[in-house]
Design a protein around this motif. Structure first.
Motif, PDB file in Angstrom:
ATOM      1  N   TYR A 465       0.817  -1.215   0.000  1.00 55.09           N
ATOM      2  CA  TYR A 465       0.000   0.000   0.000  1.00 55.09           C
ATOM      3  C   TYR A 465       0.853   1.269   0.000  1.00 55.09           C
ATOM      4  CZ  TYR A 465      -3.872  -3.179   1.015  1.00 55.09           C
ATOM      5  OH  TYR A 465      -4.805  -4.184   0.942  1.00 55.09           O
ATOM      6  N   ARG A 466       2.024   1.199   0.612  1.00 52.71           N
ATOM      7  CA  ARG A 466       2.932   2.357   0.531  1.00 52.71           C
ATOM      8  C   ARG A 466       3.299   2.621  -0.926  1.00 52.71           C
ATOM      9  NH1 ARG A 466       8.575   0.909   2.565  1.00 52.71           N
ATOM     10  NH2 ARG A 466       8.296  -0.392   0.708  1.00 52.71           N
ATOM     11  N   ASP A 467       3.613   1.584  -1.663  1.00 56.92           N
ATOM     12  CA  ASP A 467       3.962   1.759  -3.084  1.00 56.92           C
ATOM     13  C   ASP A 467       2.772   2.290  -3.871  1.00 56.92           C
ATOM     14  OD1 ASP A 467       6.452   0.787  -2.450  1.00 56.92           O
ATOM     15  OD2 ASP A 467       6.049  -1.248  -3.184  1.00 56.92           O
ATOM     16  N   ALA A 468       1.558   1.823  -3.526  1.00 60.44           N
ATOM     17  CA  ALA A 468       0.360   2.263  -4.246  1.00 60.44           C
ATOM     18  C   ALA A 468       0.063   3.740  -4.005  1.00 60.44           C
ATOM     19  CB  ALA A 468      -0.835   1.413  -3.831  1.00 60.44           C
ATOM     20  N   MET A 469       0.587   4.309  -2.914  1.00 63.93           N
ATOM     21  CA  MET A 469       0.293   5.700  -2.569  1.00 63.93           C
ATOM     22  C   MET A 469       1.288   6.687  -3.187  1.00 63.93           C
ATOM     23  SD  MET A 469      -2.472   5.890  -0.944  1.00 63.93           S
ATOM     24  CE  MET A 469      -3.623   4.649  -0.365  1.00 63.93           C
ATOM     25  N   GLN A 470       2.217   6.217  -3.975  1.00 67.28           N
ATOM     26  CA  GLN A 470       3.175   7.111  -4.617  1.00 67.28           C
ATOM     27  C   GLN A 470       2.604   7.652  -5.930  1.00 67.28           C
ATOM     28  OE1 GLN A 470       5.781   7.646  -2.579  1.00 67.28           O
ATOM     29  NE2 GLN A 470       4.786   6.077  -1.312  1.00 67.28           N
ATOM     30  N   GLN A 471       1.434   8.252  -5.838  1.00 71.00           N
ATOM     31  CA  GLN A 471       0.730   8.776  -7.000  1.00 71.00           C
ATOM     32  C   GLN A 471       0.313  10.218  -6.722  1.00 71.00           C
ATOM     33  OE1 GLN A 471       0.281   7.057  -9.837  1.00 71.00           O
ATOM     34  NE2 GLN A 471       1.255   5.203  -9.007  1.00 71.00           N
ATOM     35  N   PRO A 472       0.050  11.008  -7.779  1.00 72.68           N
ATOM     36  CA  PRO A 472      -0.394  12.394  -7.565  1.00 72.68           C
ATOM     37  C   PRO A 472      -1.736  12.436  -6.834  1.00 72.68           C
ATOM     38  CG  PRO A 472       0.274  12.042  -9.853  1.00 72.68           C
ATOM     39  CD  PRO A 472       0.208  10.692  -9.211  1.00 72.68           C
ATOM     40  N   LEU A 473      -1.986  13.539  -6.153  1.00 73.98           N
ATOM     41  CA  LEU A 473      -3.266  13.748  -5.492  1.00 73.98           C
ATOM     42  C   LEU A 473      -4.369  13.863  -6.529  1.00 73.98           C
ATOM     43  CD1 LEU A 473      -2.231  16.394  -2.789  1.00 73.98           C
ATOM     44  CD2 LEU A 473      -2.155  13.895  -2.637  1.00 73.98           C
ATOM     45  N   ARG A 474      -5.578  13.420  -6.160  1.00 80.16           N
ATOM     46  CA  ARG A 474      -6.690  13.443  -7.119  1.00 80.16           C
ATOM     47  C   ARG A 474      -7.763  14.467  -6.766  1.00 80.16           C
ATOM     48  NH1 ARG A 474      -9.612   8.200  -8.717  1.00 80.16           N
ATOM     49  NH2 ARG A 474      -9.711   7.735  -6.468  1.00 80.16           N
ATOM     50  N   TYR A 475      -7.944  14.759  -5.484  1.00 77.95           N
ATOM     51  CA  TYR A 475      -9.029  15.660  -5.088  1.00 77.95           C
ATOM     52  C   TYR A 475      -8.497  16.943  -4.457  1.00 77.95           C
ATOM     53  CZ  TYR A 475     -13.446  17.318  -3.180  1.00 77.95           C
ATOM     54  OH  TYR A 475     -14.542  18.089  -2.904  1.00 77.95           O
ATOM     55  N   PHE A 476      -7.651  16.790  -3.457  1.00 79.26           N
ATOM     56  CA  PHE A 476      -7.051  17.948  -2.815  1.00 79.26           C
ATOM     57  C   PHE A 476      -5.805  18.376  -3.580  1.00 79.26           C
ATOM     58  CE2 PHE A 476      -8.977  15.813   1.064  1.00 79.26           C
ATOM     59  CZ  PHE A 476     -10.024  16.705   1.166  1.00 79.26           C
ATOM     60  N   SER A 477      -5.202  19.474  -3.161  1.00 80.58           N
ATOM     61  CA  SER A 477      -3.951  19.945  -3.759  1.00 80.58           C
ATOM     62  C   SER A 477      -2.882  20.032  -2.683  1.00 80.58           C
ATOM     63  CB  SER A 477      -4.139  21.324  -4.392  1.00 80.58           C
ATOM     64  OG  SER A 477      -4.376  22.314  -3.401  1.00 80.58           O
ATOM     65  N   ASP A 478      -1.633  20.033  -3.130  1.00 75.94           N
ATOM     66  CA  ASP A 478      -0.528  20.196  -2.182  1.00 75.94           C
ATOM     67  C   ASP A 478      -0.636  21.530  -1.462  1.00 75.94           C
ATOM     68  OD1 ASP A 478       1.261  17.818  -2.539  1.00 75.94           O
ATOM     69  OD2 ASP A 478       1.191  18.488  -4.611  1.00 75.94           O
ATOM     70  N   ALA A 479      -1.082  22.554  -2.181  1.00 77.28           N
ATOM     71  CA  ALA A 479      -1.213  23.876  -1.565  1.00 77.28           C
ATOM     72  C   ALA A 479      -2.234  23.857  -0.433  1.00 77.28           C
ATOM     73  CB  ALA A 479      -1.609  24.902  -2.625  1.00 77.28           C
ATOM     74  N   GLU A 480      -3.320  23.121  -0.612  1.00 76.82           N
ATOM     75  CA  GLU A 480      -4.330  23.033   0.449  1.00 76.82           C
ATOM     76  C   GLU A 480      -3.757  22.346   1.687  1.00 76.82           C
ATOM     77  OE1 GLU A 480      -8.739  22.682  -1.415  1.00 76.82           O
ATOM     78  OE2 GLU A 480      -7.341  21.131  -2.099  1.00 76.82           O
ATOM     79  N   PHE A 481      -3.047  21.243   1.487  1.00 79.45           N
ATOM     80  CA  PHE A 481      -2.461  20.558   2.631  1.00 79.45           C
ATOM     81  C   PHE A 481      -1.449  21.443   3.343  1.00 79.45           C
ATOM     82  CE2 PHE A 481      -3.990  16.513   0.725  1.00 79.45           C
ATOM     83  CZ  PHE A 481      -4.518  15.944   1.868  1.00 79.45           C
ATOM     84  N   SER A 482      -0.647  22.183   2.580  1.00 79.16           N
ATOM     85  CA  SER A 482       0.322  23.094   3.201  1.00 79.16           C
ATOM     86  C   SER A 482      -0.386  24.167   4.020  1.00 79.16           C
ATOM     87  CB  SER A 482       1.190  23.751   2.120  1.00 79.16           C
ATOM     88  OG  SER A 482       1.970  22.802   1.446  1.00 79.16           O
ATOM     89  N   GLU A 483      -1.493  24.666   3.494  1.00 79.84           N
ATOM     90  CA  GLU A 483      -2.246  25.686   4.206  1.00 79.84           C
ATOM     91  C   GLU A 483      -2.828  25.126   5.503  1.00 79.84           C
ATOM     92  OE1 GLU A 483      -6.242  28.468   3.510  1.00 79.84           O
ATOM     93  OE2 GLU A 483      -5.219  27.558   1.797  1.00 79.84           O
ATOM     94  N   TRP A 484      -3.383  23.912   5.444  1.00 81.40           N
ATOM     95  CA  TRP A 484      -3.954  23.301   6.650  1.00 81.40           C
ATOM     96  C   TRP A 484      -2.868  23.051   7.692  1.00 81.40           C
ATOM     97  CZ3 TRP A 484      -6.561  19.502   2.825  1.00 81.40           C
ATOM     98  CH2 TRP A 484      -7.706  20.102   2.292  1.00 81.40           C
ATOM     99  N   THR A 485      -1.688  22.631   7.226  1.00 78.42           N
ATOM    100  CA  THR A 485      -0.580  22.395   8.148  1.00 78.42           C
ATOM    101  C   THR A 485      -0.205  23.672   8.885  1.00 78.42           C
ATOM    102  OG1 THR A 485       0.320  20.555   6.847  1.00 78.42           O
ATOM    103  CG2 THR A 485       1.842  21.717   8.304  1.00 78.42           C
TER     104      THR A 485
END
Length: 523
Positions: A465-485
């Motif tokens: 499952y770790r290998d399966a998660m090495q894919q681009p985000l589909r719904y959220f964006s990196d910018a959104e996660f950075s903002e939430w952090t």
């Protein structure tokens, strides 16, 4: 169901709101509990809306926002996993409900939430849980499914009863649902229980007198068990059986919970509240706070600042229900699948639409005994369950339920212009005919056929499952996660600055004064 299936009304079935809370352990590449703190790059566990920790520092919890599309909810959950993996270093996410190898109890670190009063209270609550039930209980993972009936359905049902769909009516109908759920929630561990085996090391940190057989070098199992997570190895509180908390109305439920958080416990009183000037638990009552009441379902309303869960229910009634009986699905990289969600939709809608007589304490205890039978021996083809004091074959009851699910599935499919719900019924009906096709049956078949231990199976899946998660985000964006952090870190800092210099003792005293009071003046 005929009313909801009418063309003019069926669109309401597409407006169900859902949310997922998925827990999972952070582990090392060697299959042991991660000793590191919650990754700072993921923000503050106290205030992050979607990535937090549960009872232990290494027990992560992923929370999706409310959505009306199953696909959207699963994409959100998947993206949270993907983003988390980018900041785990070498750590992995354990894909099973029952923990990996557990060495010393000192390896189980209670979750930390900073120096604010609310953060200290969360940590102290968890310390109290450790004192009361042991550290092993802090590293069991599950999945919670939040389900909210849309206003359009309430209006249709209320019109059929010639009543107003106000908060009182909605709460009453949610409690109708809850009572029926209590009667048949054993279906969930039967189909979706996925913890039929445990690592032998876990028993050093858990109580219980369950008889096991041994597989391989370190795996214990029961021949027909489905969900050891939901057994006496999991969260239990023997004193809760005497609380007489019922589900016949929101008022009765609130009264029972409020009594539990204000009634001293002889057993927990012996632990002390403060020993040598250091807190051991929040208080010595049967429940420290309302969240300590362990139930496979909870009526919920989003609480405002300063509100307890029961005060939120008193203010606005039930807003949604939380299904808490789901194991982590080891056959999914995110712990749950669309098919499971659809089956839960059908089961919960069935519980809402069936007649729901009051449930007295003896009937409630009978339902609890049925649940425990399925948890321990659900795949036994000869298993019987109790109904009004009489034994009934589990297989016979399942047949009846799946027949009742069929027209509900047809209505859902008509609303969604698909065949997904009826296909879900057909697919899971195979597990009705053959218990070994359930999640727990598949789990044990893999251990036997591949001659591997529970831990080996978990590590294989974790790496996959770790290998399966090495894919681009589909719904959220990196910018959104950075903002939430960044926002979560700032919010925690603000709380700590606001509370600096004030007394934590005074904070707790005021919190419990308000929690014990039903009057609006308390708020």
């Amino acid at each position: 169901m005929q009313l909801l299936a009418e063309p003019a009304h069926r669109e309401a079935l597409t407006q169900i709101s859902r949310g997922i809370e998925r827990e999972c352990l952070r582990i090392t590449p060697q299959g042991k509990l991660a000793a590191t703190e919650h990754p700072p790059a993921l923000g503050a566990a106290l205030t992050h809306p979607y990535i937090t920790t549960d009872y232990a520092e290494m027990l992560m919890e992923f929370i999706t926002p409310v959505a009306q599309s199953i696909d959207v909810t699963l994409q959100q959950l998947e993206d949270i996993h993907k983003y988390t993996y980018r900041h785990l270093g070498e750590d992995l996410l354990w894909p099973l409900s029952m923990p990996c190898f557990v060495g010393d109890v000192a390896d189980i670190h209670i979750a930390r939430y900073g120096s604010s009063h609310s953060g200290q209270m969360k940590t102290l609550y968890r310390k109290g849980l450790t004192q009361r039930y042991g550290g092993g209980m802090q590293i069991i993972a599950g999945v919670h499914y939040n389900f909210s009936v849309p206003q359009a359905i309430w209006e249709q049902l209320a019109a059929a009863e010639n009543v107003t769909p106000d908060a009182h009516y909605i709460s009453r109908r949610y409690f109708d649902l809850i009572r029926n759920y209590k009667r048949i929630c054993w279906v969930i561990p039967y189909l979706f229980g996925a913890s039929p085996a445990v690592c032998k090391s876990f028993l050093k940190h858990a109580e219980g007198d369950i008889e096991f057989k041994e597989h391989g070098k370190g795996t214990l199992y029961r021949p027909y068990s489905t969900s050891l997570r939901m057994s006496d190895l999991g969260y239990t509180n023997r004193e809760q059986a005497d609380l007489r908390i019922t589900y016949n109305s929101v008022e009765e439920y609130i009264h029972g919970l409020r009594r539990a958080i204000t009634t001293p416990s002889k057993e927990f009183g012996r632990l002390g509240i403060k020993v040598g000037g250091e807190y051991q638990q929040l208080n010595d009552n049967i429940l420290q706070i309302e969240n300590e009441f362990y139930s496979p379902i909870r009526p919920k309303r989003v609480a405002r600042a300063g509100e307890t869960p029961t005060q939120a229910l008193e203010r606005g009634g039930v807003e949604y229900i939380e299904v808490r009986a789901l194991d982590v699905n080891p056959f999914s990289s995110i712990g749950i699948t669309a098919e499971q969600i659809r089956l839960l939709d059908l089961l919960l809608m069935y519980c809402l639409l069936q007649p729901s007589p009051r449930l007295n304490l003896e009937q409630q205890h009978e339902a609890d005994r049925n649940f425990n039978r399925v948890v321990l021996d659900g795949r036994n083809p000869q298993l019987t369950l109790l109904t009004e004091g009489y034994e009934r074959p589990l297989a016979d009851w399942l047949e009846e339920l799946f027949a009742d699910f069929q027209p509900i599935a047809a209505a859902f499919d008509a609303a969604h212009n698909s065949n997904d719900y009826q296909q879900t019924v057909a697919n899971h009906y195979r597990a009705v005919l053959n218990p070994e096709l359930t999640f727990s049956g598949q789990f044990m078949r893999i251990l036997r056929e591949e001659n591997i231990d529970n831990g080996e199976f978990g590590m294989q899946l974790a790496a996959q499952y770790r290998d399966a998660m090495q894919q681009p985000l589909r719904y959220f964006s990196d910018a959104e996660f950075s903002e939430w952090t960044e926002l979560s870190l700032k919010q925690q800092q603000d709380r700590e600055q606001q509370d600096a210099g004030s007394s934590f003792d005074d904070f707790l005293t005021e919190y419990f004064r308000r929690a014990a009071c039903a009057s609006p003046e308390c708020l």
